[in-house]
Design an enzyme around this catalytic site. Structure first.
Site, PDB file in Angstrom:
ATOM      1  CB  CYS A   1      82.747  -7.975 106.450  1.00  0.00           C
ATOM      2  SG  CYS A   1      81.408  -8.848 107.237  1.00  0.00           S
TER       3      CYS A   1
ATOM      4  CB  CYS B   1      82.446  -4.110 110.247  1.00  0.00           C
ATOM      5  SG  CYS B   1      83.470  -3.371 111.528  1.00  0.00           S
TER       6      CYS B   1
ATOM      7  CB  CYS C   1      80.814 -11.758 106.581  1.00  0.00           C
ATOM      8  SG  CYS C   1      80.995 -10.122 107.279  1.00  0.00           S
TER       9      CYS C   1
END
Length: 135
Positions: free
Chosen positions: A85, A11, A89
């Site tokens: 995210c 996250c 990510c």
């Protein structure tokens, strides 16, 4: 001897959702899974309401420290779970990804974090079952 599967939880701040998920995976996995977590912009500490909510459920995440994810951890994972995210990510071909749309517990009191904790527990238990590990 078979190797243990590795799960990475990601996250933004590695202070709430990913720490709770990692705590649940370690707890429910009973040593049968390697659990890692990280964030794109790690916070200074784990969200105190997340720590309190997990403690109520018998899972201690008080010693967890937010950290930036390591690309090598993600590349070698059996499962990578992203939680909020987005484009931050990292994505590596050949890695199994799941995106869990779970509310961010940041700034919420413990009573509002409890249902988030419980949803994460249920999702982690399901993931562990699919990986063939856990309770």
């Amino acid at each position: 001897m078979e190797s243990r599967p590795t799960i990475v939880f990601l996250c933004v701040h590695n202070a709430g959702r990913s720490q709770m998920a990692a705590g649940w995976a370690a707890h429910l996995g009973g040593g049968t899974v390697t659990v890692l977590s990280g964030g794109s912009d790690p916070a200074a500490e784990v969200n105190p309401a997340a720590v309190a909510a997990m403690a109520e459920a018998g899972v201690d995440v008080s010693s967890a420290l937010p950290r930036r994810w390591a690309d090598d951890d993600i590349r070698s994972a059996d499962a990578v779970v992203t939680m909020g995210c987005g484009d931050e990510c990292p994505f590596f071909p050949g890695v199994h990804y799941e995106d869990w749309p779970i509310p961010d517990p940041a700034g919420r009191p413990t009573e509002e974090v409890r249902p988030i904790r419980d949803e994460i527990r249920d999702r982690v238990a399901d993931l562990l079952r699919r990986l063939g590990v856990g309770e």
